[in-house]
Enzyme design. Structure first.
Site, PDB file in Angstrom:
ATOM      1  N   GLU A  40       6.256   4.377  -0.212  1.00  0.00           N
ATOM      2  CA  GLU A  40       6.608   5.197   0.953  1.00  0.00           C
ATOM      3  C   GLU A  40       8.121   5.348   1.084  1.00  0.00           C
ATOM      4  O   GLU A  40       8.622   6.402   1.478  1.00  0.00           O
ATOM      5  CB  GLU A  40       6.035   4.551   2.226  1.00  0.00           C
TER       6      GLU A  40
ATOM      7  N   HIS B  46       0.859  -1.187   0.000  1.00  0.00           N
ATOM      8  CA  HIS B  46       0.000   0.000   0.000  1.00  0.00           C
ATOM      9  C   HIS B  46       0.892   1.232   0.000  1.00  0.00           C
ATOM     10  O   HIS B  46       2.103   1.125   0.208  1.00  0.00           O
ATOM     11  CB  HIS B  46      -0.942   0.029   1.227  1.00  0.00           C
TER      12      HIS B  46
HETATM   13 ZN   LIG Z   1       2.661   0.490   8.288  1.00  0.00          ZN
END
Ligand SMILES: [Zn+2]
Length: 312
Positions: free
Chosen positions: A174, A155
């Site tokens: 990320e 994600h």
């Molecule tokens: Zn996390």
């Protein structure tokens, strides 16, 4: 007398030159190169999905009975890295708990030589506390970007809201978004741990010389082969030592300004509220974009848009 006077003047000049030299930045640099004065500060950001043993969302949620043991594994993974860093000469290690509530690492079980940034919200989130006094940054327990496979719990920031995030046209996990925050302070990412797909993704973005320590190999989003625990803990410690020894070879990760962020949400409703913010444009029903000259400002605005999407 006449011969002594010039000698005294030369003596005075030499003393003055010595004082100026000792106070100069060059002399300070020379002093800093001695081992006693060397400060070696390393920053660690710790997520949970890429921790050894973690394969399912239930292990990452505080209300689940599976969570307590997973946070123990998280603390153990970090400790192995911290141990390697101190063995390789680190003088200061700051650990930023970077998952969910950011209160996952068991504070009393963390290596007592390390400092712990715990809790949320934090302005720079997973990178809170980073600054130019650090010489290197390490990502522990990181995961792949949304849409990766096979990858455990892939994600990007918000599984519920975000389909993809691009910066200057490049889709970022990320690890890339956060590496660019460290880059703003001139700090390179030197090591990453997670599943094999995340390690591969990190090398693609941050460079092939990045030290990676895979702790598991994903079968799919919710299943993985966890490597032998003893070997993993040794690999994490040795990886940290290797990364520190290679420190001069790493370069900070930076995007070139201006920075154009593009956020793709799962549905049009999640993009709706973001259009109220000046400077944010909607380029498709579920896509928002904006451009800024300040990366940190852009990162914070992206997080604000995600927060709005999450309550829409
Ligand atoms: Zn996390």
């Amino acid at each position: 007398m006449m011969r002594k006077k010039p000698l005294n003047i030369w003596l005075l000049i030499m003393v003055a030159v010595s004082i100026i030299w000792l106070n100069s930045p060059l002399a300070a640099g020379a002093k800093n190169s001695t081992p006693e004065r060397n400060q070696l500060k390393i920053y660690i950001s710790v997520d949970m999905e890429g921790i050894w043993g973690v394969v399912h969302t239930n292990q990452c949620l505080p209300d689940s009975p599976e969570y307590q043991v997973a946070r123990k594994w998280m603390t153990e993974d970090v400790n192995a890295v911290v141990q390697g860093l101190f063995e390789a000469g680190a003088t200061e290690v700051v650990v930023n708990d970077s998952h969910g509530s950011m209160r996952n690492i068991i504070a009393s079980d963390l290596d007592p030589r390390a400092e712990l940034l715990s809790g949320s919200p934090k302005p720079l989130s997973m990178m809170e506390g980073i600054d130019s006094t650090f010489q290197g940054c390490i990502f522990v327990g990181y995961h792949s970007r949304a849409g990766s496979a096979p990858a455990i719990l892939d994600h990007t920031i918000s599984g519920a809201a975000i389909y993809s995030i691009k910066v200057n046209g490049l889709e970022m996990p990320e690890l890339g978004l956060n590496a660019a925050i460290a880059g703003c302070y001139g700090v390179p990412v030197i090591m990453l741990t997670g599943d094999t797909t995340t390690c591969w993704q990190a090398k693609e973005i941050l460079g092939q010389n990045l030290v990676v320590v895979p702790v598991k190999e994903a079968v799919n989003r919710f299943a993985a082969l966890n490597f032998a625990r003893n070997k993993v803990l040794i690999d994490l410690k040795e990886g940290a030592k290797k990364a520190l020894n290679l420190l001069p070879s790493f370069k900070p990760f930076v995007f070139q300004p201006p920075f154009t962020f593009e956020l793709d949400f799962h549905n049009s409703n999640q993009a709706e509220a973001g259009t109220l913010i000046p400077g944010v444009k909607r380029i498709s029903p579920r896509t928002l974009t904006f451009t800024t000259g300040d990366y940190l400002e852009g990162f914070k605005l992206a997080r604000a848009l995600i927060a709005l999407a999450s309550i829409s």
